[in-house]
Design a protein around this motif. Structure first.
Motif: not given
Length: 176
Positions: A1-15, A108-122
């Protein structure tokens, strides 16, 4: 949704607008990001090959979404059904639009700002987090046997390792 708000994605465009391969047009209606986010893509449920026990068995997210495209069995928007593939595909869209690996974008855009310092997708877990994560066990022949780390090939569909406190931070952010 961050990318939608930034105008980089359109929720209703063909994927397909965001992909470097084509989701077949089995139905007249295209699959959109809105369909992906509301679990109404119409993809066949397919979980084969999603989990691996060895890092060497894990392909890239790009390879996973290109080689595991499920059949479109319902028109998009008609039925709700969770799709690991569609969730992984949303992560691939993030990679394509941002030029960042999914794991890096989320950190960078979710875990760090929310101080989720013990979380990763790595995957595998970074050595700094191993001691803070719960371990899985299997019940075999009347006793519990420690299992190994499970790798999720389509990582956006379930590779998050997180502490309870970090999940609380995520919940608090949603509650505002």
């Amino acid at each position: 949704m961050q990318l939608v708000e930034a105008g980089k994605l359109d929720l209703d465009a063909d994927v397909n607008t965001y992909l470097d391969f084509e989701i077949p047009d089995t139905y007249p209606e295209p699959i959109t990001l809105r369909n992906i986010l509301t679990h109404t893509t119409g993809f066949e449920d397919k979980g084969d090959g999603l989990f691996k026990l060895e890092a060497s068995q894990v392909s890239s997210l790009e390879t996973y979404v290109k080689e595991n495209l499920p059949a479109r069995v319902f028109p998009p928007g008609k039925y709700g059904a969770y799709s690991n593939y569609a969730t992984a595909l949303s992560g691939y869209v993030i990679e394509r639009v941002t030029g960042m690996a999914f794991e890096d974008y989320i950190t960078e855009n979710i875990l760090n700002p929310l101080e989720m310092n013990n979380s990763t997708f790595e995957q595998p877990l970074p050595s700094t987090l191993i001691n803070d994560m719960a371990e899985g066990y299997n019940y075999v022949n009347g006793e519990y046997v420690k299992g190994s780390f499970e790798f999720v090939v389509g990582s956006p569909a379930g590779a998050l390792s997180a502490s309870g406190l970090d999940i609380a931070n995520f919940m608090i952010a949603h509650l505002q």
